[in-house]
Scaffold this active site. Sequence first.
Site, PDB file in Angstrom:
ATOM      1  N   HIS A   1     -11.351  50.199 120.251  1.00  0.00           N
ATOM      2  CA  HIS A   1     -11.688  49.975 121.654  1.00  0.00           C
ATOM      3  C   HIS A   1     -13.208  49.977 121.817  1.00  0.00           C
ATOM      4  CE1 HIS A   1      -7.628  51.632 121.547  1.00  0.00           C
ATOM      5  NE2 HIS A   1      -7.404  51.047 122.710  1.00  0.00           N
TER       6      HIS A   1
ATOM      7  N   PRO B   1      -3.935  60.622 125.233  1.00  0.00           N
ATOM      8  CA  PRO B   1      -3.054  60.543 126.398  1.00  0.00           C
ATOM      9  C   PRO B   1      -3.893  60.697 127.674  1.00  0.00           C
ATOM     10  CG  PRO B   1      -2.183  62.076 124.754  1.00  0.00           C
ATOM     11  CD  PRO B   1      -3.595  61.765 124.359  1.00  0.00           C
TER      12      PRO B   1
ATOM     13  N   ASP C   1     -10.751  54.973 134.468  1.00  0.00           N
ATOM     14  CA  ASP C   1      -9.838  54.646 135.562  1.00  0.00           C
ATOM     15  C   ASP C   1      -8.428  55.146 135.269  1.00  0.00           C
ATOM     16  OD1 ASP C   1     -11.468  52.623 137.353  1.00  0.00           O
ATOM     17  OD2 ASP C   1     -11.796  51.972 135.297  1.00  0.00           O
TER      18      ASP C   1
ATOM     19  N   ILE D   1     -11.679  48.023 135.209  1.00  0.00           N
ATOM     20  CA  ILE D   1     -10.878  47.239 134.271  1.00  0.00           C
ATOM     21  C   ILE D   1      -9.822  48.140 133.635  1.00  0.00           C
ATOM     22  CG2 ILE D   1     -10.905  46.021 132.047  1.00  0.00           C
ATOM     23  CD1 ILE D   1     -11.987  44.336 134.307  1.00  0.00           C
TER      24      ILE D   1
ATOM     25  N   HIS E   1     -11.546  45.514 126.032  1.00  0.00           N
ATOM     26  CA  HIS E   1     -11.020  46.884 126.030  1.00  0.00           C
ATOM     27  C   HIS E   1     -10.486  47.338 124.677  1.00  0.00           C
ATOM     28  CE1 HIS E   1      -8.830  50.491 127.193  1.00  0.00           C
ATOM     29  NE2 HIS E   1      -7.775  49.983 126.571  1.00  0.00           N
TER      30      HIS E   1
ATOM     31  N   ARG F   1      14.244  87.890 130.921  1.00  0.00           N
ATOM     32  CA  ARG F   1      12.992  87.727 131.671  1.00  0.00           C
ATOM     33  C   ARG F   1      12.469  89.098 132.121  1.00  0.00           C
ATOM     34  NH1 ARG F   1      14.271  86.140 137.911  1.00  0.00           N
ATOM     35  NH2 ARG F   1      16.327  87.090 138.049  1.00  0.00           N
TER      36      ARG F   1
ATOM     37  N   GLU G   1       3.062  72.116 137.238  1.00  0.00           N
ATOM     38  CA  GLU G   1       3.443  72.524 135.881  1.00  0.00           C
ATOM     39  C   GLU G   1       2.614  71.831 134.803  1.00  0.00           C
ATOM     40  OE1 GLU G   1       7.026  73.135 138.539  1.00  0.00           O
ATOM     41  OE2 GLU G   1       5.600  71.487 138.187  1.00  0.00           O
TER      42      GLU G   1
ATOM     43  N   HIS H   1      18.625  72.347 137.839  1.00  0.00           N
ATOM     44  CA  HIS H   1      17.857  73.512 137.419  1.00  0.00           C
ATOM     45  C   HIS H   1      18.413  74.162 136.152  1.00  0.00           C
ATOM     46  CE1 HIS H   1      15.977  72.913 141.228  1.00  0.00           C
ATOM     47  NE2 HIS H   1      15.325  74.056 141.215  1.00  0.00           N
TER      48      HIS H   1
END
Length: 675
Positions: free
Chosen positions: A47, A137, A174, A206, A278, A371, A425, A487
């Site tokens: 790139h 990412p 972007d 772009i 790009h 828990r 989260e 859930h």
Amino acid sequence: MADSSGNAAALARQAEILAQPLTQDRVLANAIRALAIDAVEAAKSGHPGMPMGMADAASLLWRKHLKFDAADPSWPDRDRFVLSAGHGSMLLYALLHLTGHDGMGIDALKSFRQLHSVAAGHPEYREHPAIEMTTGPLGQGLATAVGMALAERLLAAKFGKSLVDHRTWVIAGDGCLMEGVSHEAGALAGHLKLNKLIVLFDDNEISIDGATHLSTSEDPLRRFAGYGWATKRVDGHDFAALQSALNWAQKSTRPVMIACRTIIGLGAPSKAGSAAAHGSALGGAEAQGAKQALGWPHLPFHVPDDVYAPWRTAGARGMSPRRAWLKRLARHPQRAEFERVMAGQLPEGLVETMAAFKAQLAAQMPKLATRQGSQKTLEVLIPAIPELVGGSADLTGSNLTLVKGMAGVTADNFGARYIYYGVREFGMAAAMNGIALHGGLIPYGGTFFVFSDYMRPAIRLAALMKIRVIHVLTHDSIGTGEDGPTHQPVEHLASFRAMPNVLVLRPADAVEAAECWDLALRNTAGPSLLVLSRQAVPALREQPNGCKSARGAYVLAEADGPHAATIIATGTEVALAMAARAALAAQRISVAVVSAPCLELFARQDAAYQAQVLGRARRIGVEAASGFGWERWLGPDGVFIGMGGFGASASAEALYEHFGITEAAIIAAVKREGN
């Protein structure tokens, strides 16, 4: 060729820029552009556009503002630099090379994107000590940087500005700002007024598909201003404007975003300002034309000495501040503690503390949800490990992640140790990664296990980077009950067990919960997931000696006679297995029960230990989740008792009965013909 969105305006603007006198600032930035062009051409992939567009802003930042010393990229009080737009990795590699970092010589750039190269396609943490994190990412670099900036504030409150006083800089594109996690991270940073976080937005308009107006019409600066950020728009190719903006940013009382209006692929004669610049090599003629337009007459991968010299001076600019810092550290009253936490070492005496706590649990034999067992463990760990910082994504009272003595972090109180992340989260998990990467703190954060779906990209990145983060994931199965299938996690255990470098820890009782916390704290090679129940379970471990969970699975109860079967269970289902064992014993049928809190750790054991635990009798697996992956441990004749689909809305007791995860089902499986 230019893309269909057209780039005539960009080419006209480029012509004006390149017609200006060739200043030293531009020549030094052009060294970045030339190296990016050469490396991408050599690799025949990559790139080039972003490095060419952001070279001016990045050059000025690294030469005049970023606090670092190329001789010691691990200096604790260095500024952190995160290339959130990780596809433009050659920008970072060129900067590291030009500033004289060992391990990023010209041969490394020549091997860009090749197997075992430190100059990987996207920046990879641990490949080079000056790469602060793995990026690629989009959005995660920015979100992780929020955690780094937060860690700096927390540690400064503890150790003082003389040891901790640095900034976190980000280059984002972007795409980073389109990603949803940018909203979560931006809002959290604005709320906490993380003024040492400065983002340079590569505002080139772009994207891969073409001009950004194809998919978005928002103004990111207005959005971030709404989060409480200070914002400014600047010409990304005007060095005076950039210098003024960077000076202004460092005086802000709020996090800062500077939109740098740039031309992607600046210099490319026909592809500049278009998507064509790009994500692929410019091509021979376009590459040569770009160098000619930039006034760079040199052979590929050649940088003249008179260009190297000011860059190497910039790389050594932080030497004096670092030496002054080392002198302050040498006489600082908290030196030993600072060095301990920055090295990631746990406090002395923790082994004895945990052993005493487990002995107490074994003596009391409490019936608790796991828990709750986790919370009781935290009541011991929080005073014992001052670098442990917690939080929850708006589920504190359900995750039980807050214990007595912890206060909430605010913009006015960074001396606290509990972070209210809100319903964010993904943002929480990314920030936890940043806290861990910064060093000096061990982050944990809670939510419902099913909402780990929102966090998966950040957990995967933590696994890829092999960093210590601890996720407290409660309400782990259909035992969640009346909230229903939205859930109730079903496939989640299997999916995270399939992810490399992740420890999935599902304890059966309070003693195992304590052991799993201990394992998570000592796991410095990836994230740990503490998967915990909503419903109470009986105490099962009468003998707390050793950390039996450390081997992943162990025989909790031996067969008292001829071995009819081995029941292997995790979490709350271990109690079901033990109840079935007792009922079978009354019928003179002997079975062994194996508790398997961490199948990943069990997989690491030698074959002899695995055989000893699993035994030769037929195996029955019990887990209130998908059976995917259990075949490895059950063998061809094994039976799995668990979930074959999604859950339903009812009480936990009714659901276990409805889905056949019961004591009776285990007994029937053991007594099945052929045993």
